[in-house]
Design an enzyme around this catalytic site. Sequence first.
Site, PDB file in Angstrom:
ATOM      1  N   CYS A 118       0.852  -1.186   0.000  1.00 12.09           N
ATOM      2  CA  CYS A 118       0.000   0.000   0.000  1.00 12.09           C
ATOM      3  C   CYS A 118       0.890   1.238   0.000  1.00 12.09           C
ATOM      4  O   CYS A 118       1.758   1.380   0.855  1.00 12.09           O
ATOM      5  CB  CYS A 118      -0.911  -0.007   1.224  1.00 12.09           C
ATOM      6  N   CYS A 121       0.337   3.518   3.574  1.00 11.06           N
ATOM      7  CA  CYS A 121       0.917   3.113   4.856  1.00 11.06           C
ATOM      8  C   CYS A 121       2.179   2.274   4.682  1.00 11.06           C
ATOM      9  O   CYS A 121       2.838   1.927   5.649  1.00 11.06           O
ATOM     10  CB  CYS A 121      -0.110   2.352   5.685  1.00 11.06           C
ATOM     11  N   CYS A 135     -10.289   3.919 -11.181  1.00 12.02           N
ATOM     12  CA  CYS A 135      -9.189   4.660 -11.793  1.00 12.02           C
ATOM     13  C   CYS A 135      -7.916   3.823 -11.862  1.00 12.02           C
ATOM     14  O   CYS A 135      -6.927   4.231 -12.463  1.00 12.02           O
ATOM     15  CB  CYS A 135      -8.930   5.939 -11.014  1.00 12.02           C
ATOM     16  N   HIS A 137      -6.157   2.830  -9.142  1.00 11.24           N
ATOM     17  CA  HIS A 137      -5.341   2.956  -7.934  1.00 11.24           C
ATOM     18  C   HIS A 137      -5.789   1.955  -6.879  1.00 11.24           C
ATOM     19  O   HIS A 137      -6.981   1.781  -6.648  1.00 11.24           O
ATOM     20  CB  HIS A 137      -5.419   4.383  -7.386  1.00 11.24           C
ATOM     21  N   CYS A 162     -10.430   9.781  -5.061  1.00 16.04           N
ATOM     22  CA  CYS A 162      -9.407   8.758  -4.874  1.00 16.04           C
ATOM     23  C   CYS A 162      -8.252   9.343  -4.055  1.00 16.04           C
ATOM     24  O   CYS A 162      -7.999  10.540  -4.081  1.00 16.04           O
ATOM     25  CB  CYS A 162      -8.924   8.306  -6.253  1.00 16.04           C
ATOM     26  N   CYS A 231     -47.308  22.867  -0.962  1.00 15.23           N
ATOM     27  CA  CYS A 231     -46.911  21.511  -0.588  1.00 15.23           C
ATOM     28  C   CYS A 231     -48.162  20.738  -0.174  1.00 15.23           C
ATOM     29  O   CYS A 231     -49.190  21.331   0.142  1.00 15.23           O
ATOM     30  CB  CYS A 231     -45.923  21.594   0.569  1.00 15.23           C
ATOM     31  N   CYS A 291     -38.811  75.767  15.750  1.00 15.88           N
ATOM     32  CA  CYS A 291     -38.508  76.336  17.061  1.00 15.88           C
ATOM     33  C   CYS A 291     -38.154  75.259  18.060  1.00 15.88           C
ATOM     34  O   CYS A 291     -38.822  74.236  18.152  1.00 15.88           O
ATOM     35  CB  CYS A 291     -39.707  77.131  17.568  1.00 15.88           C
ATOM     36  N   CYS A 303     -36.841  72.857  26.600  1.00 17.43           N
ATOM     37  CA  CYS A 303     -35.915  72.995  25.486  1.00 17.43           C
ATOM     38  C   CYS A 303     -35.807  71.666  24.755  1.00 17.43           C
ATOM     39  O   CYS A 303     -35.527  70.632  25.351  1.00 17.43           O
ATOM     40  CB  CYS A 303     -34.538  73.417  25.995  1.00 17.43           C
TER      41      CYS A 303
HETATM   42 ZN   LIG Z   1      -7.213   7.080  -8.485  1.00 15.13          ZN
HETATM   43 ZN   LIG Z   2     -31.384  74.267  25.860  1.00 16.97          ZN
HETATM   44 ZN   LIG Z   3     -44.763  20.773   3.370  1.00 17.02          ZN
HETATM   45 ZN   LIG Z   4      -2.533   1.296   3.584  1.00 19.59          ZN
HETATM   46 ZN   LIG Z   5     -38.009  79.590  19.888  1.00 19.99          ZN
END
Ligand SMILES: [Zn+2]
Ligand SMILES: [Zn+2]
Ligand SMILES: [Zn+2]
Ligand SMILES: [Zn+2]
Ligand SMILES: [Zn+2]
Length: 583
Positions: A118, A121, A135, A137, A162, A231, A291, A303
């Site tokens: 292999c 490994c 393929c 391999h 692969c 649905c 104002c 104010c």
């Molecule tokens: Zn391959």
């Molecule tokens: Zn003021």
């Molecule tokens: Zn649904």
């Molecule tokens: Zn292996």
């Molecule tokens: Zn004013």
Amino acid sequence: MEDGMSSDEDYYSDRDSLDGLENEDSEFHCTPPKGPTTKVITKESLLSAQREDLRRVMDLLSLREHHARTLLIYYRWDVERLFAVLVEKGKAFLFDQAGVTVVEHEGLESPLGSTITCDICMDDVPSVEATREDCGHCFCNNCWTEHFMVKINEGQSRRIRCMAHKCNAICDEAVVRNLVSKRHPDMAEKFERFLLESYIEDNKRVKWCPSTPHCGNAIRIEDDEFCEVECSCGMQFCFSCLSEAHSPCSCLMWELWAKKCRDESETVNWITAHTKPCPKCHKPVEKNGGCNLVSCICGQAFCWLCGGATGRDHTWSSISGHSCGRYKAEREKKSERAKRDHYRYMHYYNRYRAHTDSFKQESKLKEIIQERVSITEERDSRLRDFSWVNNGLLRLFRSRRVLSYSYPFAFYMFGDELFNDEMTKEEREIKQHLFEDQQQQLEGNVEKLSKFLEEPFDQYSEDKVMEIRMQVINLSVITDTLCQKVYECIENDLLGSLQYGNHNIAPYKSKGIEKASELTACWKANNSDKYPPSDCGASELDRPSGSGSSDESGCSSRKRARKDSPGGGLFDLNLPAEVIDRN
Ligand SMILES: [Zn+2]
Ligand SMILES: [Zn+2]
Ligand SMILES: [Zn+2]
Ligand SMILES: [Zn+2]
Ligand SMILES: [Zn+2]
Ligand SMILES: [Zn+2]
Ligand SMILES: [Zn+2]
């Protein structure tokens, strides 16, 4: 979504290269089959739905199932497109792109009893403990299994490549299944599910129904993704963006609108920006004019800029050490604009809501009308046919829906947000008049229709009922035509002249939102009580669920609503109201 593709860079680059072909295959489009083609795919029918497409590819290219699946996953289950690439670029290109290798490696088979090394490994293992992919391999089963496990965990079940360096081939699913199930049966199950659900997850034409709690179904459309579907669980939605059906709003408009409505901050901000609490009684006080000395209804003057209580003869120059000088005319303008924008929004929102609310009111009419019909039927009268009143009601629901969503459409169509650069002020005004004219005509007739349908006809003489009947039939035809016109106006006169690539709108359906039908190939008797075929005796209730009614849009409540409704086709007409009425 667990099996997301985001981690697979190869996948995306593959797809990018595919997109380059987009325009070239346009001439290969097949004519779609006639009739209602939207299908409900249940857990039970998913396998056969997938088989159908696999079969077509397997037959045409004489392939084994896993190769066909690899091709289809690569082409996102778009069989037409796959065939188009085949015609245009040939089989070799098609296979190579998708990572399908159909070469037999008979000559390479190691003789029984021999050992191989292999390359992963570096162990020498008996050839029965190693596996050769299509393929060519060959690695030891331990290494393969590890590889598969990693890929499944990474969510790449659909395209496990692969292990060999630079090999583009996709591994045989049978090998994956076989090796993984030996050591990790639970993972094999997961792998199986991912493969199956690829038909939904990777498929442009298939989407999960957005119901909550989820009904377990997916919907497959045949042609245009800009459509609205129902649905078998009763959920009606926009196939394109999966939110509630929202035409004649475009998906983008609807998304913006829904967000705007959700953002209560809009209103909150406005109140903060435009009112200040009175320092004495703490009621919000709105500023009038320029104002900055404002007075509350309680009589207290204060104010505006600092909120401090003042005497009535307060002037700027007379208060020393006051920071109000930072006030700028510019800020005033800004808040004036915010105020104007808010009023504009409220104008459209109020009308949108009014129609949504009317719709809810009118939904109750259904039962009242049933009652009136049975009362009238009991009387000894020559009135026998009441389809006009039920059809009129359906027409009312559909038209209300159009009206309701036409307001958010108008809000964006004629607002500053989306098309500011695409229209001159004059153009916009002309278009707005055109649209509002249509909209108002529709509105007027919808209200008339509503009025006639609310008449207590069970208390009327036969002649009067006949008169109402004529009105309802006429108004049904008129509102249907006007709805159609609103959509046409949007398509041709409003969006047609603009570059509105991202404003596709689901077409107007006179019969209401299309109900997806069960995929027939897999119809099993033991399913029949769970999922009735959508054509039989189900009630039709297409309602716009307003922004404030999320609790009503759940799947379960609609399911109940359908069950309780009378069968007998009273509310399940597959013909437009006026057509049935003429018969
Ligand atoms: Zn391959
Ligand atoms: Zn003021
Ligand atoms: Zn649904
Ligand atoms: Zn292996
Ligand atoms: Zn004013
Ligand atoms: Zn949408
Ligand atoms: Zn006050």
